[in-house]
Motif scaffolding. Sequence first.
Motif, mmCIF file in Angstrom:
data_model
loop_
_atom_site.group_PDB
_atom_site.id
_atom_site.type_symbol
_atom_site.label_atom_id
_atom_site.label_comp_id
_atom_site.label_asym_id
_atom_site.label_seq_id
_atom_site.Cartn_x
_atom_site.Cartn_y
_atom_site.Cartn_z
ATOM 1 N N GLY A 135 0.848 -0.994 0.250
ATOM 2 C CA GLY A 135 -0.277 -0.066 0.303
ATOM 3 C C GLY A 135 0.378 1.184 -0.972
ATOM 4 O O GLY A 135 0.322 2.816 0.357
ATOM 5 N N LEU A 136 2.166 1.180 -0.292
ATOM 6 C CA LEU A 136 3.019 2.195 -0.575
ATOM 7 C C LEU A 136 3.708 3.079 -1.680
ATOM 8 O O LEU A 136 3.061 1.858 -2.545
ATOM 9 N N VAL A 137 4.014 4.010 -1.907
ATOM 10 C CA VAL A 137 4.870 3.917 -2.778
ATOM 11 C C VAL A 137 6.198 4.266 -2.737
ATOM 12 O O VAL A 137 7.361 4.194 -1.104
ATOM 13 N N ARG A 233 0.540 7.683 3.105
ATOM 14 C CA ARG A 233 0.566 6.645 2.796
ATOM 15 C C ARG A 233 0.251 5.368 4.564
ATOM 16 O O ARG A 233 -0.225 4.766 4.386
ATOM 17 N N LEU A 234 1.377 5.709 5.293
ATOM 18 C CA LEU A 234 1.480 5.306 6.479
ATOM 19 C C LEU A 234 0.337 5.832 7.060
ATOM 20 O O LEU A 234 0.438 4.265 7.727
ATOM 21 N N THR A 235 -0.842 5.428 7.240
ATOM 22 C CA THR A 235 -1.607 6.482 8.356
ATOM 23 C C THR A 235 -2.713 6.120 7.345
ATOM 24 O O THR A 235 -3.844 5.934 7.899
ATOM 25 N N SER A 236 -2.609 5.025 6.145
ATOM 26 C CA SER A 236 -3.827 4.673 5.556
ATOM 27 C C SER A 236 -4.365 3.736 6.049
ATOM 28 O O SER A 236 -3.722 2.655 6.675
ATOM 29 N N VAL A 237 -5.838 3.032 5.780
ATOM 30 C CA VAL A 237 -6.839 1.897 5.843
ATOM 31 C C VAL A 237 -5.388 0.593 5.059
ATOM 32 O O VAL A 237 -5.601 -0.550 5.254
ATOM 33 N N GLU A 241 -3.965 -2.507 6.034
ATOM 34 C CA GLU A 241 -4.689 -3.818 5.876
ATOM 35 C C GLU A 241 -3.070 -5.451 5.143
ATOM 36 O O GLU A 241 -3.207 -5.897 5.100
ATOM 37 N N ALA A 242 -2.850 -4.185 4.633
ATOM 38 C CA ALA A 242 -2.072 -4.588 3.862
ATOM 39 C C ALA A 242 -0.573 -5.115 4.826
ATOM 40 O O ALA A 242 -0.268 -6.339 4.285
ATOM 41 N N ILE A 243 -0.812 -4.678 5.477
ATOM 42 C CA ILE A 243 0.977 -5.024 6.787
ATOM 43 C C ILE A 243 -0.004 -5.999 7.213
ATOM 44 O O ILE A 243 1.308 -7.113 7.425
ATOM 45 N N ARG A 245 -1.903 -8.558 6.457
ATOM 46 C CA ARG A 245 -1.379 -9.457 5.402
ATOM 47 C C ARG A 245 -0.363 -10.162 5.085
ATOM 48 O O ARG A 245 0.092 -11.029 4.966
ATOM 49 N N PHE A 246 0.871 -9.288 4.933
ATOM 50 C CA PHE A 246 2.153 -9.483 5.680
ATOM 51 C C PHE A 246 2.194 -10.682 6.797
ATOM 52 O O PHE A 246 2.758 -11.881 6.577
ATOM 53 N N PHE A 247 2.283 -9.839 7.661
ATOM 54 C CA PHE A 247 2.705 -11.241 8.355
ATOM 55 C C PHE A 247 1.614 -11.939 9.046
ATOM 56 O O PHE A 247 1.969 -12.583 9.660
ATOM 57 N N ALA A 248 0.616 -12.583 8.983
ATOM 58 C CA ALA A 248 -0.681 -13.440 8.389
ATOM 59 C C ALA A 248 0.046 -14.285 6.807
ATOM 60 O O ALA A 248 -0.214 -15.253 8.139
ATOM 61 N N ALA A 249 0.768 -14.054 6.534
ATOM 62 C CA ALA A 249 1.589 -14.740 5.789
ATOM 63 C C ALA A 249 2.227 -15.566 6.478
ATOM 64 O O ALA A 249 2.859 -16.562 6.482
ATOM 65 N N ARG A 250 3.064 -14.419 6.628
ATOM 66 C CA ARG A 250 5.250 -15.086 7.386
ATOM 67 C C ARG A 250 4.015 -15.638 8.687
ATOM 68 O O ARG A 250 5.074 -16.801 8.905
ATOM 69 N N ALA A 251 2.954 -15.722 9.626
ATOM 70 C CA ALA A 251 2.839 -16.744 10.563
ATOM 71 C C ALA A 251 2.004 -18.136 10.117
ATOM 72 O O ALA A 251 3.042 -19.126 10.517
ATOM 73 N N ALA A 252 2.256 -17.985 8.640
ATOM 74 C CA ALA A 252 1.436 -19.368 8.151
ATOM 75 C C ALA A 252 2.928 -20.013 7.341
ATOM 76 O O ALA A 252 2.449 -21.183 7.624
ATOM 77 N N ARG A 253 3.954 -19.687 7.354
ATOM 78 C CA ARG A 253 4.499 -20.396 6.518
ATOM 79 C C ARG A 253 5.371 -21.261 7.527
ATOM 80 O O ARG A 253 5.498 -20.988 8.800
#
Length: 253
Positions: A135-137, A233-237, A241-243, A245-253
Amino acid sequence: MTEHVLNERRGAHLRLSLNRPERRNAITVAMYAALADAIAAAQDDPGIRVITLEGEGVDFTGGNDLADFMKEMPQDGQTDIPVWRLLRALATNQVPLIAAVHGNAVGIGTTMLFHCDLVLAEEGTLFKMPFTELGLVPEAASSLILPRLAGRQLAAKYLLLGEPFGVEEAERFGLVTHRAATGDLAERLETVVGTLLSRPPEAMRLTQRLLRGTSQDEVLERMEWENGHFSERLTSVEVREAIQRFFAARAAR
């Protein structure tokens, strides 16, 4: 200086190395500060004639430590945070700067290379700029420099889609200047550093400044433009949400 950034003076050679191999050299706020301080200090030291950037362990860097970065998130209008200080230090650096990369070079691990005078890459190195996934630039003036190097379409491929690319492609469009066989990166770097140190020092510094030419102001202006969007962007929804998802995917590995 944090223990996660090695700062070693070898005569006229300043060696900076990311030293957090257990976390793929993910860069923390403290590491940004240490790198910024070291590069800025080198500008006033005529005894430093070459700076190298390296990474310990299997990767150059996996990019930002997202948990640390979000915890130290900049406030509106804040421009003196360590990551922005590092970017400005890279853009205004007047000492020949060499990066030696291997493994993964993610996010700023790739964009910082646009400010190096020479980039050595070991075969198998993978470059990736996954800003939109989070979600960043882009940052580090990569939205300006990359299209000039690679063309707008390839820049869109790497920045809009976040597609990874290898050493051969990076060399083809001009990001990588020297390739090293697997296991030979340190030796290749030593050779290049030795060549630079054998040249008259004032000629080297002047040539480095001439190569940067009049683009410095434009690069700094683009950095400020990117940084403003990045901070918003850092304060955006989307980013939260993207971060997640990132941590959830990493925890699932």
